[in-house]
Design a protein around this motif. Sequence first.
Motif, mmCIF file in Angstrom:
data_model
loop_
_atom_site.group_PDB
_atom_site.id
_atom_site.type_symbol
_atom_site.label_atom_id
_atom_site.label_comp_id
_atom_site.label_asym_id
_atom_site.label_seq_id
_atom_site.Cartn_x
_atom_site.Cartn_y
_atom_site.Cartn_z
ATOM 1 N N GLU A 11 13.695 -41.182 -4.498
ATOM 2 C CA GLU A 11 14.226 -39.968 -5.090
ATOM 3 C C GLU A 11 13.091 -39.059 -5.577
ATOM 4 N N GLY A 12 13.421 -37.802 -5.810
ATOM 5 C CA GLY A 12 12.416 -36.857 -6.275
ATOM 6 C C GLY A 12 11.387 -36.574 -5.177
ATOM 7 N N ASN A 13 10.140 -36.484 -5.578
ATOM 8 C CA ASN A 13 9.051 -36.273 -4.614
ATOM 9 C C ASN A 13 8.025 -37.381 -4.790
ATOM 10 N N PRO A 14 8.159 -38.481 -4.059
ATOM 11 C CA PRO A 14 7.243 -39.608 -4.230
ATOM 12 C C PRO A 14 5.776 -39.260 -3.952
ATOM 13 N N PRO A 155 5.879 -30.790 5.966
ATOM 14 C CA PRO A 155 7.220 -30.408 6.409
ATOM 15 C C PRO A 155 7.467 -28.934 6.115
ATOM 16 N N GLY A 156 8.373 -28.359 6.857
ATOM 17 C CA GLY A 156 8.707 -26.963 6.628
ATOM 18 C C GLY A 156 8.939 -26.239 7.933
ATOM 19 N N LYS A 157 8.989 -24.926 7.844
ATOM 20 C CA LYS A 157 9.284 -24.096 8.999
ATOM 21 C C LYS A 157 8.077 -23.251 9.350
ATOM 22 N N PRO A 158 7.550 -23.400 10.581
ATOM 23 C CA PRO A 158 6.415 -22.561 10.980
ATOM 24 C C PRO A 158 6.831 -21.088 11.007
ATOM 25 N N PRO A 159 5.882 -20.135 10.776
ATOM 26 C CA PRO A 159 4.461 -20.445 10.629
ATOM 27 C C PRO A 159 3.992 -20.655 9.192
ATOM 28 N N HIS A 160 4.778 -20.191 8.173
ATOM 29 C CA HIS A 160 4.259 -20.271 6.812
ATOM 30 C C HIS A 160 5.230 -20.899 5.819
ATOM 31 N N GLY A 161 6.334 -21.433 6.298
ATOM 32 C CA GLY A 161 7.323 -21.988 5.379
ATOM 33 C C GLY A 161 7.085 -23.449 5.064
ATOM 34 N N TRP A 162 5.869 -23.795 4.605
ATOM 35 C CA TRP A 162 5.508 -25.191 4.392
ATOM 36 C C TRP A 162 5.794 -25.640 2.966
ATOM 37 N N ASP A 163 6.153 -26.893 2.834
ATOM 38 C CA ASP A 163 6.227 -27.534 1.523
ATOM 39 C C ASP A 163 4.922 -28.310 1.335
ATOM 40 N N PHE A 164 3.959 -27.663 0.684
ATOM 41 C CA PHE A 164 2.638 -28.266 0.522
ATOM 42 C C PHE A 164 2.631 -29.416 -0.490
ATOM 43 N N SER A 165 3.759 -29.698 -1.116
ATOM 44 C CA SER A 165 3.817 -30.820 -2.057
ATOM 45 C C SER A 165 4.188 -32.131 -1.364
ATOM 46 N N ARG A 166 4.461 -32.075 -0.057
ATOM 47 C CA ARG A 166 4.842 -33.258 0.697
ATOM 48 C C ARG A 166 4.022 -33.323 1.991
ATOM 49 N N PHE A 167 4.055 -34.490 2.627
ATOM 50 C CA PHE A 167 3.383 -34.670 3.918
ATOM 51 C C PHE A 167 4.403 -35.093 4.964
ATOM 52 N N ASP A 168 4.179 -34.656 6.191
ATOM 53 C CA ASP A 168 5.030 -35.076 7.296
ATOM 54 C C ASP A 168 4.508 -36.427 7.791
ATOM 55 N N VAL A 169 5.247 -37.487 7.508
ATOM 56 C CA VAL A 169 4.742 -38.826 7.795
ATOM 57 C C VAL A 169 4.672 -39.094 9.302
ATOM 58 N N ASP A 170 5.527 -38.446 10.098
ATOM 59 C CA ASP A 170 5.429 -38.627 11.548
ATOM 60 C C ASP A 170 4.107 -38.081 12.075
ATOM 61 N N PHE A 171 3.667 -36.950 11.534
ATOM 62 C CA PHE A 171 2.363 -36.388 11.917
ATOM 63 C C PHE A 171 1.254 -37.401 11.628
#
Length: 489
Positions: A11-14, A155-171
Amino acid sequence: MLEIDLAGPAEGNPFVDVALSAVFRQGAREIAVDGFYDGAGRYKIRFMPDTAGAWTWETRSNRAELRGRTGRFDAVQAAPGNRGPVSVRNTFHFGYADGSPFWQVGTTSYAWTHQPDALQERTLRTLAMAPFNKLRMAVFPNNDDALAHQRFPFPGKPPHGWDFSRFDVDFFRNLDRRVAQLRALGIEADLILFHPYDKGKWGFDRMPGAVNDRYLRYVVARLAAYRNVWWSMANEFDFLTEKTMDDWDHYFQLVQAADPYGHLRSIHNAFRLYNHTKPWVTHASIQHGAATEDPERAVLYRDVYNKPVVYDEVKYEGDWVKRWGQLTPEEMVLRFWNGAIAGSYVGHSEIYKDPGGEIWLGKGGTLKGQSPPRLAFFRRILAESPHEGLEPIDKWQDHPFAGKHAEYYLGYFNRDKPAAWPFVLFKTGLRDGMKFRAEVIDTWNMTVTPVDGTFEIKRRDDYTFADKDGRSIALPGRPYMAVRIVRVR
C-alpha cells in the motif's frame, strides 16, 4: 549472488515509504546492503559474497513486517569462469578478484537495452562472437524518434507525464536480465547513469536533485551485486549544463557510499574534463579523438591522473556524416595499439549507415566493420603479455615500446613502413650478454612470424643496449607492424 525475496507492504508508495537493508556477517565482519522494492509487495536484497564459508544475515526496516528477518547460507568457491569483479591493479591497470589481469577491450552500444527484445537478443549473439570484454551502455533511453520505446524507468505517460516517485520494475528487470547475460558472456557492463541525449524529450536529463539521488540509490541497490558492473556517472557530462561540478561530486560520493563492493567509477567528457584525481574516481574515462594517434600523446593522461586511463571514445569506425564517425577500420585498430603502448586502454564502436537505422553505437544488432577480428587478435597478444600490465619502456623519447624492463617488449610502428628495425633496447634492467628472441607481428593481417636465432646485447651508449653484432629485424615495409621481444633464459 544471493537474492533474498521478502513479502512486505504494497500500500502507499513503497519506493518512498519503506526502507529496507540487511547486515551480512561472517565472523566479526559486517557488510551492510540496501534492499529495493520490486513491485507487487515483493522486496529484494542482493548480496555478492567475496569469501567462501558460512554467512548470516539480518534485515533492518522501518516496517515491522520486514524488520528482524534472519537467515544463513554457505558461500562456496567460485565456479570456473567466475573471476570476480574487476578493480584497479598496479596503479594503471585492472585485474579480477582472483588475481588474473583484465585487459580491457571495450565497445559502446548506448541504447541496446531499449530496443525490441529480438534486437536485444541479436546484440547478445553478436557479443558472444565478438572480442569485447566491456560494454558501455546507458540506463536512460536516447532521443530517437524512429523508435517506439516499450519501457521507461518511471511509470507514467510519455513524453512528460512521469511519476518520478516510483520506478517501473519491468524496465529494471529487463536491465537486470541483460546485465546478467553480459556476465555470463564474460563482459563487464559499464553502466552510464546519466547522459544528455534526452534533449528534453522525456525530461530524464533534467530531473530534480532529490529524484536523481533516489534513482541512483535504486540502481545501485538493484545492480551492485552483479560482479560485472562498472559505474559511469555520465556520458559527455559537460553537456548536461543544468548539473554543476558540485552535483557530479555529490553523485560520485553517493554511489561510492551506497555500493558495498566498491565497483569501478568514472565519468566521460565532451569538451571539459572532470578532475579524475578526486579520490572517488577509480579510473579516467576519456573522449579524445587524437590522443591515441601516437603513444607519446596517449601516455600524458597517465602522468596527469596516476590512475588507469581508458580512452572510451577515440572516434568511431564507420561512414557517418559526422567526422567522429569516419574512422577506417585500420585507424580504429591503430588506436588500440597506440593506447596499449602508452600503458592505457581504448574503446571501440562503429556507426555505419543502415537503411533501417540500425547502428551498433546506438542500438546494437550486428557488427558490420572490419576491426573486430583484428581486435580479437590484439586481445590475444595482450593476454600473452606480463600479468602486471604493459608499461611504457622509454616515454621520454620516440621509442614506441611497452612491456616489462629486461623481460618483455612490445613495439608498434604505427603508420610507419620500416624495412628493418635495428635491435636496440632502452637500458633499464639490462646488462651485457642478455639474450632475447623476437617475433614480427602484422597487426592488420593478424600474423605472428618468429625471427630466426637469438639476439645477444651489449651496451651501446648511456641509454641503450643493442645486438652485439649490430643485427636488425627485417620488416615488410607496410604500416601497422609490431615486434615482440622476450628474454631467453
